[in-house]
Design a protein around this motif. Structure first.
Motif, PDB file in Angstrom:
ATOM      1  N   THR A  82       3.104   2.340  -4.591  1.00  0.00           N
ATOM      2  CA  THR A  82       3.607   1.401  -3.582  1.00  0.00           C
ATOM      3  C   THR A  82       4.395   0.281  -4.246  1.00  0.00           C
ATOM      4  O   THR A  82       5.450  -0.140  -3.745  1.00  0.00           O
ATOM      5  CB  THR A  82       2.415   0.793  -2.798  1.00  0.00           C
ATOM      6  OG1 THR A  82       1.617   1.859  -2.304  1.00  0.00           O
ATOM      7  CG2 THR A  82       2.891  -0.089  -1.657  1.00  0.00           C
TER       8      THR A  82
ATOM      9  N   LYS B 220       7.831   1.392  -5.105  1.00  0.00           N
ATOM     10  CA  LYS B 220       8.718   1.427  -3.931  1.00  0.00           C
ATOM     11  C   LYS B 220       9.196   0.024  -3.569  1.00  0.00           C
ATOM     12  O   LYS B 220      10.352  -0.184  -3.191  1.00  0.00           O
ATOM     13  CB  LYS B 220       7.977   2.055  -2.745  1.00  0.00           C
ATOM     14  CG  LYS B 220       7.849   3.571  -2.858  1.00  0.00           C
ATOM     15  CD  LYS B 220       7.038   4.142  -1.707  1.00  0.00           C
ATOM     16  CE  LYS B 220       6.801   5.634  -1.919  1.00  0.00           C
ATOM     17  NZ  LYS B 220       5.759   6.143  -1.015  1.00  0.00           N
TER      18      LYS B 220
ATOM     19  N   LYS C 265      11.754  -0.984  -6.211  1.00  0.00           N
ATOM     20  CA  LYS C 265      12.993  -0.188  -6.047  1.00  0.00           C
ATOM     21  C   LYS C 265      13.802  -0.693  -4.862  1.00  0.00           C
ATOM     22  O   LYS C 265      15.022  -0.842  -4.935  1.00  0.00           O
ATOM     23  CB  LYS C 265      12.629   1.289  -5.858  1.00  0.00           C
ATOM     24  CG  LYS C 265      13.819   2.227  -5.866  1.00  0.00           C
ATOM     25  CD  LYS C 265      13.385   3.673  -5.805  1.00  0.00           C
ATOM     26  CE  LYS C 265      14.552   4.633  -5.967  1.00  0.00           C
ATOM     27  NZ  LYS C 265      15.692   4.374  -5.096  1.00  0.00           N
ATOM     28  N   ASN C 266      13.083  -0.985  -3.806  1.00  0.00           N
ATOM     29  CA  ASN C 266      13.748  -1.503  -2.606  1.00  0.00           C
ATOM     30  C   ASN C 266      14.523  -2.783  -2.914  1.00  0.00           C
ATOM     31  O   ASN C 266      15.626  -3.002  -2.422  1.00  0.00           O
ATOM     32  CB  ASN C 266      12.687  -1.754  -1.530  1.00  0.00           C
ATOM     33  CG  ASN C 266      13.298  -2.196  -0.223  1.00  0.00           C
ATOM     34  OD1 ASN C 266      14.346  -1.680   0.168  1.00  0.00           O
ATOM     35  ND2 ASN C 266      12.666  -3.148   0.444  1.00  0.00           N
TER      36      ASN C 266
END
Lengths: 543, 332
Positions: free
Chosen positions: B213, B216, B219-220
């Motif tokens: 998580t 992510k 990365k976002n």
């Protein structure tokens, strides 16, 4: 949304505060951990051997009771107290650098660090790595009943160089392997080493003088060595055994004793990790000295009971000089004598022999850690080149610094092997006495009176400790300066050390001045780059 | 691109002294901007018990101290705040109730608690109140000082910060105070992303996620960057397996070892640093792992923390075009 949850918390003193759940809340070492950390760094088997072989040899006429009482008094009420008081007032990790740079001046803190991390740690490698070869291997061989001829070649220059180089290399490997590995090895090695000393002390305690003489004479007969009474007479003939004790030798013997009691000061390096630091750092600094002085006194006094006062001097003489007429197959160290008492039992013999080698070896990786961490810190403070802070991405260690230390250590080892009388162990300690311990004693002595650190002193748990109106911090600092003074004097007092000090004192001064030049040199260089290195130490007022 | 002097600090945990020093440091260190990288909330409330005779009883570093009146408490209120602790006035009855609330927790409730059974109640309310109140005071103080200095600070919370503090930061956003969590901001030509969340810890703190998580989330944010060569990643937790994430190893009952250390940073952060290769990674979280290291071309730093001693640890970074020109660690 994540709800906040809290726990009620109270510490063992039943003082009541409430804590919420937050990271790091329990990250603290307890008192036992703290004391053990100090004890471990006193290098039990080596330091006890150093006292027993050094005190009667360098200071003939030593009265051990006086040595232990005066050494214990100054060690506990002076030396231990200054580290305890300063540590409780400034419970931060960082050792003497924290205290000296704050109380005296950052340049002094840097110079002390330069002398200690940059020089002394290398010196320990060049002294202690060869010690694995001699006296380490003869002690081990003798303890398990092997002939000294088996290891004789390894105690000669070429053999010693190989052993010291391998030891140095393994020290490097242990550190590259990570601190976790080092600390694991340290626990196992020191545990065994302490056990070896304790078993030896028990054997001396329960063995009578006549039993010892019988065993000695029996072995002497087997190996064509003089009987115990003949040994006493021969040594008396060669050096003239003292007929009575004298106070100067008894005070001088605090020097070899100090090896076993002053290196617990490293607790100051983990000050920031100690639970209830204002209490536990203080107690830890005192208690580790009490434990070590008790262990050393027990071993040495029980040995004296077993071999007699004359015998103590005789054994120390033989251990240091190894006269040709002495043909027993072991150096008469306390570890070998213990092994002799149990008939060179292989298991106990290994325990005794390895207890020296283990304790000695541990100081090698420790030196790598202290050297690299010290220089890394200079790099972060920009008092050194950028590569001081380079970390190898694969092993996560400052490899360049570690290799630098390996090379410096090898240069020192080469020198030691070719000229061991110059690079002796006592001289290394003197550098620390002048530098780390002397300045830290001064810091504690003036701590209550310096305006710059008044706020720290006012919050200190020991500010109310006074004797006839004088803060105990100042008294402890003064007592430690007496101790440091005795130790430095002892180096000059003994004839054997005079030559060394004539060589080494100018080197100490050069190293120290180099430390100051290093600080001011980098300060000037960085200023040209637009960096003010004094920012690293600058006090910030909140408002 | 001109060189920008950034003063970065982190993990001040409720210490008013450290926060004020942070603002002061911008002036003393001549920094262009300041970055405060998370964990602003303190951990402890010291109850000041109002006794029947009107006197006050409180605990100060393990010592029980009696104060005759409120005037005598002024100094201790300041000391506690400077060290990162909160204080709360309560009657003996309220105090006993809070203690009893603690006792409802299953298992041990002292500092060696292995498993903490979650409860909510009055203590939760007290912490929420004192934490947000102190940050509100800090923001008002900062706004006033920064206006005079004409400087900016960028703030993200950390894993120890309760979610409610975000609202306080947002309420105080201005030309001088920029809330930089979970978004991209511009700093004198450098793009910066901020992330307050950490990987899992033994304490189950308010902002934790599993590594996947966390990846992510990073990365976002990182995908929004245009120029990685000049980008700053302000991620509270340090990358795993570096010099910046070494912490004492904990036993099963959370007792720390004095002799063993473990790497407790995030593998997701390490992956992000390796894949995106920003100019600088700004981290905190592990107070004792003050350090600087290079991963590929990226310089990662953790200034460490000594908030409980009211000492502000930080690092002054001179950031140029695609290069960290110079730096110095500070301790004041």
């Amino acid at each position: 949304m994540i709800l906040m949850y809290y726990i009620a918390y109270w510490c063992k003193t039943m003082s009541q505060v409430f804590a919420r759940r937050a990271s790091g809340l329990v990250r603290e070492a307890n008192l036992l951990d703290t004391v053990l950390f100090g004890i471990m760094n006193n290098g039990a088997a080596v330091s006890v051997w150093y006292y027993i072989t050094g005190a009667p040899y360098l200071f003939p006429g030593v009265n051990q009771i006086v040595t232990f009482l005066v050494g214990g008094f100054l060690g506990i009420l002076g030396f231990g107290m200054i580290w305890g008081i300063l540590g409780a007032a400034m419970p931060r990790s960082g050792g003497s650098y924290v205290y000296n740079s704050r109380i005296i001046h950052p340049a002094i803190g840097t110079a002390v660090s330069f002398a200690n991390a940059g020089f002394v740690m290398t010196a320990w490698i060049w002294v202690l790595a060869p010690w694995i070869a001699d006296p380490g291997l003869p002690i081990l061989a003798g303890a398990i009943g092997l002939s000294p001829d088996v290891v004789a070649w390894w105690t000669q220059p070429v053999g010693m160089y190989i052993v010291a180089t391998v030891t140095n290399f393994f020290g490097l490997l242990v550190v590259i392997g990570g601190l976790k590995k080092f600390f694991y090895i340290q626990r196992v090695f020191i545990g065994l080493s302490l056990l070896g000393v304790a078993v030896a002390a028990i054997l001396f305690t329960v063995t009578s003088h006549s039993t010892f003489v019988d065993i000695w004479n029996s072995l002497a007969g087997q190996h064509g060595s003089p009987t115990w009474s003949e040994t006493l007479a021969l040594v008396d003939q060669e050096i003239g055994l003292p007929t009575d004790w004298n106070i100067l030798s008894s005070l001088g013997a605090i020097l070899p004793l100090s090896w076993g009691i002053i290196y617990g000061y490293v607790i100051s390096f983990i000050g920031g990790e100690v639970k209830s630091p204002r209490r536990n750092i203080f107690i830890g600094q005192i208690l580790n000295i009490i434990v070590m002085i008790t262990l050393t006194a027990w071993t040495a006094l029980s040995l004296e009971k077993m071999v007699g006062w004359d015998g103590l001097h005789v054994l120390a003489y033989i251990d240091n000089e190894l006269p040709a007429w002495y043909t027993l197959p072991f150096p008469p160290t306390f570890l070998n004598l213990a092994s002799m008492l149990v008939g060179f039992n292989m298991i106990l013999g290994l325990l005794f022999g390895l207890s020296f080698i283990f304790a000695d070896f541990l100081w090698i990786p420790f030196s790598y850690i202290a050297f690299s961490r010290g220089l890394f810190a200079w790099g972060m403070d920009r008092i050194g080149p950028m590569w001081f802070t380079d970390i190898n991405p694969k092993v996560h260690q400052p490899i360049k610094l570690l290799i630098t230390e390996f090379i410096l250590g090898q240069i020192g080892i080469t020198w030691y092997v070719t000229s061991p009388t110059i690079l002796a162990g006592f001289s290394v300690e003197v550098m620390q006495l002048f530098s780390v311990f002397g300045f830290t004693a001064l810091s504690c002595l003036i701590f209550p009176f310096i305006a710059r650190v008044r706020h720290i002193w006012e919050a200190s748990p020991h500010k109310e400790w006074k004797i006839i109106g004088i803060p105990y911090a100042a008294i402890a600092g003064f007592l430690t300066m007496i101790l440091v003074g005795i130790l430095i004097w002892a180096n000059f007092y003994t004839e054997g050390m005079a030559l060394l000090n004539n060589i080494w004192v100018p080197i100490y001064i050069t190293v120290w001045v180099s430390g100051l030049l290093w600080y001011f040199g980098w300060k000037t260089f960085r200023a040209k780059e637009g960096i003010d290195v004094t920012l690293a130490f600058k006090e910030l007022a909140p408002e | 691109m001109a060189i920008v002097k950034i003063f970065f600090t982190v993990d001040i945990h409720g210490s008013t002294a450290c926060f004020k020093k942070f603002i002061k440091a911008l002036e003393v260190y001549k920094a262009d901007i300041g970055i405060l990288g998370g964990d602003l909330s303190g951990k402890m409330v010291v109850p000041i018990i109002i006794q029947d005779d009107g006197s006050y009883l409180y605990d100060y570093m393990g010592e029980k101290i009696l104060a005759k009146n409120k005037d005598e408490l002024k100094d201790i209120e300041k000391k506690l705040a400077y060290m990162g602790n909160y204080y709360y006035y309560m009657t003996i009855k309220e105090y006993e109730d809070l203690k009893a609330e603690g006792k409802t927790i299953e298992g041990r409730i002292d500092e060696k608690a292995k498993k903490i059974t979650l409860v909510s109640g009055k203590l939760e309310d007290i912490f929420r109140e004192v934490v947000t109140e102190r940050i509100h005071e800090w923001m008002e103080y900062a706004e006033e000082k920064l206006k005079k200095l004409d400087k900016k600070i960028y703030i993200i919370p950390g894993n120890d910060d309760i979610p409610e503090v975000d609202e306080v930061f947002r309420a105080h956003e201005s030309d001088h105070i920029i809330f930089a969590d979970l978004r991209k901001v511009e700093i004198d030509g450098h793009e910066m992303i901020g992330l307050s969340w950490s990987n899992r810890t033994p304490w189950d703190t308010p902002r934790e996620a599993d590594e996947e998580t966390l990846w992510k989330m990073i990365k976002n944010l990182a995908d929004q960057i245009d120029d990685y060569d000049n980008a700053l990643f302000q991620l509270h937790v340090p990358p795993h397996g570096t010099l910046l994430d070494e912490a004492p190893t904990l036993s099963d009952d959370l007792t720390p070892s004095v002799s063993e250390v473990s790497n407790v940073g995030s593998t997701a952060v390490l992956r992000a640093i390796k894949e995106y290769q920003p100019l600088i990674g700004l981290h905190g979280h592990i107070h004792e792992s003050r350090g600087i290291q290079k991963i590929g071309r990226t310089i990662i730093v953790n200034p460490g923390s000594e908030y409980s001693e009211a000492i502000l640890r930080g690092v002054l970074l001179m950031v140029g075009d695609k290069k960290l020109k110079n730096y110095i660690f500070t301790s004041g």
